[in-house]
Structures are given as C-alpha cells and as structure tokens.
Design a protein around this motif. Structure first.
Motif, PDB file in Angstrom:
ATOM      1  N   LYS A 193       6.315  -2.942   0.257  1.00 39.78           N
ATOM      2  CA  LYS A 193       5.851  -3.632  -1.421  1.00 39.78           C
ATOM      3  C   LYS A 193       4.320  -2.808  -1.704  1.00 39.78           C
ATOM      4  N   LYS A 194       3.147  -3.905  -0.293  1.00 43.00           N
ATOM      5  CA  LYS A 194       2.128  -4.408  -0.427  1.00 43.00           C
ATOM      6  C   LYS A 194       0.936  -3.558  -0.045  1.00 43.00           C
ATOM      7  N   SER A 195       2.067  -2.226   0.812  1.00 44.94           N
ATOM      8  CA  SER A 195       0.966  -1.413   1.372  1.00 44.94           C
ATOM      9  C   SER A 195       0.950   0.098   0.990  1.00 44.94           C
ATOM     10  N   GLN A 196      -0.019   0.624   1.808  1.00 42.36           N
ATOM     11  CA  GLN A 196      -0.201   2.334   1.068  1.00 42.36           C
ATOM     12  C   GLN A 196      -0.381   3.032   1.848  1.00 42.36           C
ATOM     13  N   VAL A 197      -0.308   4.245   2.395  1.00 45.32           N
ATOM     14  CA  VAL A 197      -0.814   4.965   3.869  1.00 45.32           C
ATOM     15  C   VAL A 197      -1.871   6.710   2.944  1.00 45.32           C
TER      16      VAL A 197
END
Length: 183
Positions: free
Chosen positions: A127-131
């Motif tokens: 829910k808190k990170s993205q690549v």
C-alpha cells in the motif's frame, strides 16, 4: 498558409480486458528562429552570415505501441519512426573566408530519419510503495550527408522505488543509466 497546417491522428483498440494496441501519426514543423535567421559574426571558430529565406523544417512521425494495465501495474511498449525534411544546417562557403575564418550560412538542405523504441513499467508494491522503470533507444541517420544524425541521445534507462509512509513524506531511490554514444 497551408504549409503551417499540421495534423495528428490516433487510434486505439482494446485487444483484451487489460491489453490495448495504439497508433499515432502526426506532422509538425519548426519555424526558423532568430539564431537561424540572424546570426552574424564569429561563432565557434567560424564566421556566420544571416539567412533570411529559410523555410520551416517539417517532420512526419509514426508510432505503434501496446499498453497493458491491471489494478496494480501498467506497462507500455512502443516503436516509432520520424521523417524530417528541410533541416536547417550550416553550409560552408567553398571559397569565402573572413579574417582567416571560414564563412558559413544556414540553409534548408537536410533530410533525416529517426527510429526508436521505448518501454515503461509502473507497479504498486503493497500500500505504500511503487516501482517505476523505463528504457529507450533511438537511432538517427542524416540521409543527405549519409552519416549518423547529430544530437541523438544514447540508449538510456531509469528505475525508481518510491516509498510513502504517510501523506507528508515520500522517499525515492532512483537509478539512471546511459550507454556510451558511439555514433
């Protein structure tokens, strides 16, 4: 006049619930700027003369790509071809020199083409990170001079990890890379 009219046509087709194919065809032009028209004097070890009769440069770009999208990720892959005509280039006077400097004037003399491919990816992790990642490769050829086109960037890539612990803070770890330019 009608030489300043450009067009852009695009189409997209849904192949499945998550996959789309798209295509764009568009034209453009670049009008001669003040530097193209009015440079007078010594510039980088040459003497340039103003040139008032320059025409715009024109291009025709064609692109074909695929887009994939799910709830947590999306990706795009495309290839393109751009034809350029009327390119404004410095042309050396074969006989003139001024104070020992060769004399140049800008003229519409060039035809070139550019081929390229790009890809991009974005993916949520928790829910808190993205690549995020992407790469592109471009090759350009000056057809008039039968040589590689100037100012074409080398193959490049980027990758990012983005972490958002809350609405006020965001941490980004990024990597950028480029191949050496040999052309």
């Amino acid at each position: 006049n009608n030489e300043a009219v450009v067009f852009d046509v695009a189409a997209s087709r849904k192949l499945s619930e998550s996959l789309f194919v798209y295509s764009n065809v568009g034209s453009s032009f670049r009008s001669p700027n003040v530097d193209d028209l009015g440079t007078l004097g010594i510039v980088d070890f040459r003497f340039e003369l103003p040139q008032y009769g320059l025409e715009p440069e024109y291009s025709l770009n064609k692109e074909l790509g695929f887009k994939w999208k799910s709830d947590r990720a999306m990706a795009t892959v495309c290839a393109y071809h751009n034809q350029l005509s009327g390119i404004i280039s410095r042309v050396k006077s074969p006989t003139d020199s001024l104070q020992g400097y060769p004399v140049y004037a800008k003229q519409n003399v060039g035809e070139s083409e550019i081929w390229g491919a790009e890809c991009d990816l974005q993916m949520l992790i928790g829910k808190k990170s993205q690549v995020k990642a992407g790469a592109f490769f471009t090759v350009g050829d000056n057809l008039t001079m039968q040589e590689p086109m100037r100012r074409i960037p080398p193959a490049m890539l980027h990758a990012e990890w983005v972490y958002r612990p809350n609405k006020q803070w965001q941490f980004v770890l990024a990597m950028y890379g480029a191949k050496s330019q040999q052309r």
